[in-house]
Structure formats: structure tokens, C-alpha cells
Design a protein around this motif. Structure first.
Motif, PDB file in Angstrom:
ATOM      1  N   SER A 183       0.825  -1.209   0.000  1.00 34.09           N
ATOM      2  CA  SER A 183       0.000   0.000   0.000  1.00 34.09           C
ATOM      3  C   SER A 183       0.862   1.263   0.000  1.00 34.09           C
ATOM      4  O   SER A 183       0.613   2.199  -0.761  1.00 34.09           O
ATOM      5  CB  SER A 183      -0.916  -0.007   1.226  1.00 34.09           C
ATOM      6  N   ARG A 184       1.889   1.259   0.844  1.00 37.49           N
ATOM      7  CA  ARG A 184       2.755   2.439   0.920  1.00 37.49           C
ATOM      8  C   ARG A 184       3.541   2.652  -0.376  1.00 37.49           C
ATOM      9  O   ARG A 184       3.690   3.783  -0.846  1.00 37.49           O
ATOM     10  CB  ARG A 184       3.734   2.282   2.089  1.00 37.49           C
ATOM     11  N   THR A 198       1.319   4.071  -3.069  1.00 35.86           N
ATOM     12  CA  THR A 198       1.059   5.487  -2.812  1.00 35.86           C
ATOM     13  C   THR A 198       2.246   6.345  -3.235  1.00 35.86           C
ATOM     14  O   THR A 198       2.070   7.401  -3.853  1.00 35.86           O
ATOM     15  CB  THR A 198       0.775   5.714  -1.315  1.00 35.86           C
ATOM     16  N   ILE A 247       2.490   6.613  -7.097  1.00 32.85           N
ATOM     17  CA  ILE A 247       1.520   7.577  -7.611  1.00 32.85           C
ATOM     18  C   ILE A 247       2.015   9.003  -7.388  1.00 32.85           C
ATOM     19  O   ILE A 247       1.786   9.893  -8.211  1.00 32.85           O
ATOM     20  CB  ILE A 247       0.152   7.361  -6.934  1.00 32.85           C
ATOM     21  N   ALA A 248       2.740   9.220  -6.293  1.00 25.22           N
ATOM     22  CA  ALA A 248       3.193  10.567  -5.948  1.00 25.22           C
ATOM     23  C   ALA A 248       4.338  11.046  -6.833  1.00 25.22           C
ATOM     24  O   ALA A 248       4.318  12.177  -7.325  1.00 25.22           O
ATOM     25  CB  ALA A 248       3.616  10.607  -4.479  1.00 25.22           C
ATOM     26  N   ILE A 269       3.998   8.929   5.728  1.00 29.29           N
ATOM     27  CA  ILE A 269       3.480   8.781   4.376  1.00 29.29           C
ATOM     28  C   ILE A 269       2.721  10.030   3.939  1.00 29.29           C
ATOM     29  O   ILE A 269       2.825  10.470   2.789  1.00 29.29           O
ATOM     30  CB  ILE A 269       2.584   7.525   4.256  1.00 29.29           C
ATOM     31  N   LEU A 303       3.680  12.489   0.753  1.00 26.81           N
ATOM     32  CA  LEU A 303       2.700  12.821  -0.281  1.00 26.81           C
ATOM     33  C   LEU A 303       2.579  14.328  -0.453  1.00 26.81           C
ATOM     34  O   LEU A 303       2.516  14.832  -1.584  1.00 26.81           O
ATOM     35  CB  LEU A 303       1.338  12.223   0.070  1.00 26.81           C
ATOM     36  N   TRP A 316       3.438  16.087  -3.960  1.00 26.80           N
ATOM     37  CA  TRP A 316       2.312  16.696  -4.655  1.00 26.80           C
ATOM     38  C   TRP A 316       2.366  18.221  -4.602  1.00 26.80           C
ATOM     39  O   TRP A 316       1.412  18.888  -5.009  1.00 26.80           O
ATOM     40  CB  TRP A 316       0.994  16.204  -4.053  1.00 26.80           C
TER      41      TRP A 316
END
Length: 316
Positions: free
Chosen positions: A132-133, A136, A139-140, A290, A294, A298
């Protein structure tokens, strides 16, 4: 001098990539220790670790999916080594591979995907958290990293090969990052994304040992763990070597013509980049949460790449 066939260069490039990947990791670990006032392991310690792990027993959890669990490490190592070897082969042979930038970016992303898939197939909850991490984080950072490379390709005359981008810098007589403001911002974006892609502190969130016990790698042992560690080392080497080729091609400034001098100088600059964006940050900064990672990826990289696009459209 007889020209060396490309096939022969390719055969020797794969062990060369493995060697330099492990050597860079050893230098990183040694410098990291010295900056913390420790003696640290010898520079060749990663080679010892790899040999030791290959001699260990392979243990497969009863809860794991046997096929995915065993294939993922092999696929991850293969993708990272091939991704690092392609620009290396182009530079040594002097022959570009059509669209190799797209292939390299795909292989580097596939390396992370294979690690995630393998970790999640173990059936361990920490492996699932690591999956999961890592997803993420991908995606970042993947989008700004991709745009920084594409902008460089467009600035080089829509070249989709690392070799053609290097030739464009030779024609300019300057490194891409020093020639245009847009490319300086693109280079900064790419460099900021390297620690996250390499899972180096402060962005080692997917494999945080003190939090999720190594995340996706928790159930891997022996040769499987060796392959995953090799995949990570080759991924880091590929990223810093690609940064050198795309943005900081020093032979363009020094006007070198000897192939081995060019390769040696690029390796030296790759090592310097690794020390600056991997070794120093992981020594100085603590691991981020996390959410903090992000917010960083972002905000700052998207702003930099947006400014880079604006300058590019203005012809700068």
C-alpha cells in the motif's frame, strides 16, 4: 582499432551494471557510516552480502502464492538490470536504441511493481502494508519524474533515446541542465524523485524496518532476498546514471572522444549525484510519514515541472 560488436558489448554490460550497482551501494554505505562517525562496512560488503544470501536456504511461507512469490524477485532483478544496461550499452557502443527512454522508464516502474506484487503475495500483513505504501509513493513521484524526462526529450529535438540526448548536449557544448532554465527545473524535479524511487531515507517509507519490519521484503530469504536487494541497487544506479546522461552529460563540456573516458566520467558524475541525492539526505533527515511524503511530492515537484513546462513553451 577493431569495432566491438554491439552484441558483445551487451553481454558484458549486464555484469558491469551489477558490479557498479553493488559498488555504488558499498560507497553509499561507507560514506553514510563515516558521516555518522562510524567506521562502517567495507566498500565491497554488498558483494559479500549477495554471495552469502545466495548460499542461504529458500523459505516460502505456507500462506504465500508460490508462483508469484518466487517469480517476482527474478522479474524485479531482471527489469532493473536491463533498465540500467540499456543506456550503458548505448553509450559504450555509440548506437542508439529507438525509444529506449520509454523502455527504461517502463522497466524501472516494473521493478517497483514486481517488488509490490511479490510482497503482497506472501500473505503477511506487513507485506500488504508495504504494498500500500509503495503504491502510494509511486503515484506521488512517477508523474513529475515522467514529465521531467519527456521535457528533456522534447528540448533535444523530440529525441526518445538517451544517446541522442547526449549528442544534443555535445552539439550545444553544455550540459542540458546548465543550458536552459527549463531543463534546470526539469533536472531538479528528476533529482528530487530519485530518493523516493530508490526508497532512500527520508522516503524509505514502504520498507521502514522500525515500523513495518521491511514491508514487502519481510518474508523473503536467501536467493530471493538477494535478487530483491540487487534489484534495488540496480534501480538506484540506473536512476543516477540516467540523470547524468539526460541532464549532466559532462563529456559535452570537456569535448571527450575516447569511449572509456566518457564512460568513466559519466560513472564519476553518477556517483556524485548519488552521494548528493541519496547518501546525504538519508544521513541528515529522519524518515517522513506517508502523509508528509505525499504533501512533498504533490507540491514541490509538480510546481517545478510546471515552471519547467512554462519556460519550455517560452523557448527558454
Amino acid at each position: 582499432m577493431t569495432e566491438i560488436p554491439v552484441a558483445l558489448i551487451a553481454i558484458f554490460s549486464f555484469p558491469a551494471v551489477v558490479f557498479f550497482s553493488l559498488l555504488f551501494e558499498g560507497i553509499d554505505r561507507k560514506l553514510h557510516a563515516r558521516m555518522q562517525n562510524r567506521i562502517g562496512p567495507p566498500i565491497i560488503q554488498p558483494f559479500y552480502d549477495l554471495l552469502k544470501l545466495f548460499s542461504k536456504e529458500r523459505i516460502i511461507p505456507a500462506t504465500a502464492d508460490y508462483g508469484i512469490f518466487t517469480i517476482a524477485p527474478v522479474a524485479a532483478a531482471a527489469c532493473s538490470i536491463i533498465g540500467a544496461a540499456i543506456p550503458f550499452i548505448s553509450m559504450v557502443s555509440g548506437e542508439p536504441f529507438m525509444g529506449d527512454l520509454i523502455i527504461v522508464l517502463y522497466l524501472l516502474a516494473a521493478t517497483s511493481v514486481m517488488v509490490m506484487v511479490g510482497g503482497s503475495s506472501s500473505g503477511n500483513p506487513y507485506g500488504a502494508i508495504g504494498f500500500s505504501r509503495m503504491m502510494t509513493m509511486i503515484i506521488a513521484y512517477e508523474i513529475p519524474l515522467f514529465f521531467s524526462v519527456i521535457l528533456t526529450a522534447l528540448k533535444s529535438g523530440s529525441a526518445l533515446t538517451s544517446y541522442d540526448i547526449a549528442l544534443a548536449q555535445i552539439k550545444m557544448g553544455s550540459c542540458m541542465a546548465l543550458a536552459y532554465p527549463s531543463m534546470a527545473l526539469a533536472a531538479a524535479t528528476f533529482l528530487l524523485c530519485i530518493p523516493a524511487a530508490a526508497e532512500a531515507a527520508p522516503f524509505d517509507i514502504p520498507g521502514a524496518k522500525t515500523e513495518i519490519v521491511y514491508g514487502c521484503l519481510i518474508e523473503y530469504t536467501g536467493p530471493y532476498l538477494a535478487l530483491l536487494k540487487l534489484a534495488k541497487a540496480a534501480l538506484t544506479f540506473s536512476l543516477v546514471f540516467l540523470a547524468t546522461t539526460l541532464f549532466f552529460y559532462a563529456p559535452a563540456v570537456l569535448n571527450l572522444s575516447e569511449t572509456w573516458l566518457i564512460v568513466g566520467l559519466c560513472l564519476l558524475f553518477s556517483l556524485i549525484i548519488m552521494i548528493c541525492v541519496v547518501t546525504f539526505p538519508r544521513t541528515i533527515f529522519a524518515r517522513l510519514k506517508i502523509g508528509e511524503a505525499l504533501r512533498f511530492y504533490w507540491s514541490i515537484p509538480p510546481v517545478l515541472v510546471t515552471l519547467s513546462v512554462s519556460f519550455y513553451l517560452m523557448g527558454l
